[in-house]
Motif scaffolding. Structure first.
Motif, mmCIF file in Angstrom:
data_model
loop_
_atom_site.group_PDB
_atom_site.id
_atom_site.type_symbol
_atom_site.label_atom_id
_atom_site.label_comp_id
_atom_site.label_asym_id
_atom_site.label_seq_id
_atom_site.Cartn_x
_atom_site.Cartn_y
_atom_site.Cartn_z
ATOM 1 N N MET A 1 -18.466 -5.719 -10.771
ATOM 2 C CA MET A 1 -17.155 -5.237 -10.380
ATOM 3 C C MET A 1 -16.220 -5.399 -11.572
ATOM 4 S SD MET A 1 -14.786 -6.490 -7.180
ATOM 5 C CE MET A 1 -15.806 -5.767 -5.928
ATOM 6 N N THR A 2 -15.497 -4.364 -11.870
ATOM 7 C CA THR A 2 -14.567 -4.434 -12.987
ATOM 8 C C THR A 2 -13.382 -5.310 -12.623
ATOM 9 O OG1 THR A 2 -13.279 -2.531 -12.285
ATOM 10 C CG2 THR A 2 -15.197 -2.095 -13.698
ATOM 11 N N ASP A 3 -12.663 -5.766 -13.645
ATOM 12 C CA ASP A 3 -11.488 -6.601 -13.406
ATOM 13 C C ASP A 3 -10.477 -5.871 -12.527
ATOM 14 O OD1 ASP A 3 -12.555 -8.618 -14.939
ATOM 15 O OD2 ASP A 3 -11.424 -8.085 -16.737
ATOM 16 N N ARG A 4 -10.266 -4.605 -12.814
ATOM 17 C CA ARG A 4 -9.282 -3.829 -12.035
ATOM 18 C C ARG A 4 -9.697 -3.740 -10.578
ATOM 19 N NH1 ARG A 4 -5.438 -0.497 -11.139
ATOM 20 N NH2 ARG A 4 -5.528 1.699 -10.670
ATOM 21 N N ARG A 5 -10.962 -3.455 -10.324
ATOM 22 C CA ARG A 5 -11.442 -3.358 -8.944
ATOM 23 C C ARG A 5 -11.333 -4.700 -8.235
ATOM 24 N NH1 ARG A 5 -17.181 -1.164 -8.907
ATOM 25 N NH2 ARG A 5 -16.935 -1.625 -6.717
ATOM 26 N N LEU A 6 -11.614 -5.773 -8.945
ATOM 27 C CA LEU A 6 -11.522 -7.102 -8.368
ATOM 28 C C LEU A 6 -10.075 -7.430 -8.006
ATOM 29 C CD1 LEU A 6 -13.047 -9.638 -7.603
ATOM 30 C CD2 LEU A 6 -12.772 -10.439 -9.937
ATOM 31 N N ILE A 7 -9.158 -7.091 -8.887
ATOM 32 C CA ILE A 7 -7.743 -7.344 -8.630
ATOM 33 C C ILE A 7 -7.264 -6.517 -7.442
ATOM 34 C CG2 ILE A 7 -5.433 -7.008 -9.583
ATOM 35 C CD1 ILE A 7 -6.668 -7.847 -12.327
ATOM 36 N N LEU A 8 -7.695 -5.266 -7.367
ATOM 37 C CA LEU A 8 -7.316 -4.430 -6.223
ATOM 38 C C LEU A 8 -7.884 -4.985 -4.919
ATOM 39 C CD1 LEU A 8 -7.732 -0.861 -7.767
ATOM 40 C CD2 LEU A 8 -5.592 -2.058 -7.215
ATOM 41 N N ALA A 9 -9.131 -5.451 -4.961
ATOM 42 C CA ALA A 9 -9.746 -6.037 -3.769
ATOM 43 C C ALA A 9 -8.996 -7.292 -3.336
ATOM 44 C CB ALA A 9 -11.213 -6.365 -4.035
ATOM 45 N N LEU A 10 -8.603 -8.109 -4.285
ATOM 46 C CA LEU A 10 -7.832 -9.308 -3.953
ATOM 47 C C LEU A 10 -6.489 -8.935 -3.335
ATOM 48 C CD1 LEU A 10 -8.512 -11.702 -6.931
ATOM 49 C CD2 LEU A 10 -9.143 -12.016 -4.549
ATOM 50 N N GLY A 11 -5.877 -7.909 -3.846
ATOM 51 C CA GLY A 11 -4.609 -7.448 -3.278
ATOM 52 C C GLY A 11 -4.774 -7.027 -1.829
ATOM 53 N N ARG A 12 -5.865 -6.310 -1.540
ATOM 54 C CA ARG A 12 -6.123 -5.897 -0.161
ATOM 55 C C ARG A 12 -6.353 -7.116 0.732
ATOM 56 N NH1 ARG A 12 -9.212 -2.034 -2.864
ATOM 57 N NH2 ARG A 12 -11.140 -3.095 -2.337
ATOM 58 N N LEU A 13 -7.093 -8.091 0.229
ATOM 59 C CA LEU A 13 -7.327 -9.309 1.005
ATOM 60 C C LEU A 13 -6.029 -10.062 1.270
ATOM 61 C CD1 LEU A 13 -10.578 -10.710 -0.618
ATOM 62 C CD2 LEU A 13 -10.283 -10.007 1.744
ATOM 63 N N GLU A 14 -5.198 -10.170 0.260
ATOM 64 C CA GLU A 14 -3.925 -10.877 0.438
ATOM 65 C C GLU A 14 -3.043 -10.166 1.460
ATOM 66 O OE1 GLU A 14 -2.419 -11.141 -3.530
ATOM 67 O OE2 GLU A 14 -3.606 -12.901 -3.987
ATOM 68 N N ARG A 15 -3.014 -8.832 1.422
ATOM 69 C CA ARG A 15 -2.216 -8.094 2.405
ATOM 70 C C ARG A 15 -2.787 -8.271 3.814
ATOM 71 N NH1 ARG A 15 -2.285 -4.695 -1.956
ATOM 72 N NH2 ARG A 15 -3.867 -3.329 -1.074
ATOM 73 N N ALA A 16 -4.101 -8.291 3.926
ATOM 74 C CA ALA A 16 -4.728 -8.494 5.231
ATOM 75 C C ALA A 16 -4.403 -9.881 5.767
ATOM 76 C CB ALA A 16 -6.246 -8.297 5.133
ATOM 77 N N ILE A 17 -4.470 -10.870 4.916
ATOM 78 C CA ILE A 17 -4.139 -12.231 5.338
ATOM 79 C C ILE A 17 -2.686 -12.307 5.775
ATOM 80 C CG2 ILE A 17 -3.789 -14.593 4.481
ATOM 81 C CD1 ILE A 17 -6.381 -14.212 2.878
ATOM 82 N N ALA A 18 -1.806 -11.659 5.044
ATOM 83 C CA ALA A 18 -0.389 -11.663 5.413
ATOM 84 C C ALA A 18 -0.189 -11.029 6.789
ATOM 85 C CB ALA A 18 0.434 -10.930 4.357
ATOM 86 N N ARG A 19 -0.918 -9.933 7.074
ATOM 87 C CA ARG A 19 -0.798 -9.292 8.393
ATOM 88 C C ARG A 19 -1.306 -10.220 9.495
ATOM 89 N NH1 ARG A 19 -2.800 -4.896 5.458
ATOM 90 N NH2 ARG A 19 -4.840 -5.107 6.433
ATOM 91 N N VAL A 20 -2.416 -10.905 9.235
ATOM 92 C CA VAL A 20 -2.963 -11.831 10.229
ATOM 93 C C VAL A 20 -1.983 -12.972 10.471
ATOM 94 C CG1 VAL A 20 -4.801 -13.509 10.670
ATOM 95 C CG2 VAL A 20 -5.375 -11.251 9.781
ATOM 96 N N GLU A 21 -1.443 -13.541 9.393
ATOM 97 C CA GLU A 21 -0.488 -14.632 9.540
ATOM 98 C C GLU A 21 0.741 -14.176 10.319
ATOM 99 O OE1 GLU A 21 0.077 -15.794 5.463
ATOM 100 O OE2 GLU A 21 -1.402 -17.397 5.631
#
Length: 70
Positions: A1-21
């Protein structure tokens, strides 16, 4: 996974966690008359939140290790 793809995936995870919280914080406590179905749904939501948080923390640790190499 490229750095950019990894950063984008982390962003999606963080947004999902924020929605759950936000959903957990907005939900009234289970003692307020929720039935079994609602209590079960909140339990599953809390478990998903825990899993997403652990996954995000693990990914951040991997990124930190990768960055240490460079």
């Amino acid at each position: 996974m490229t750095d950019r793809r990894l950063i984008l995936a982390l962003g999606r995870l963080e947004r999902a966690i924020a929605r759950v919280e936000a959903g957990i914080e907005a939900a009234p406590p289970t003692q307020s008359g929720f039935g079994h179905d609602e209590s079960e749904a909140l339990y599953r939501l809390a478990e998903r939140h825990r899993t997403l948080r652990e996954t995000t923390e693990s990914a951040i640790e991997r990124i930190d290790r990768l960055l240490e190499r460079y």
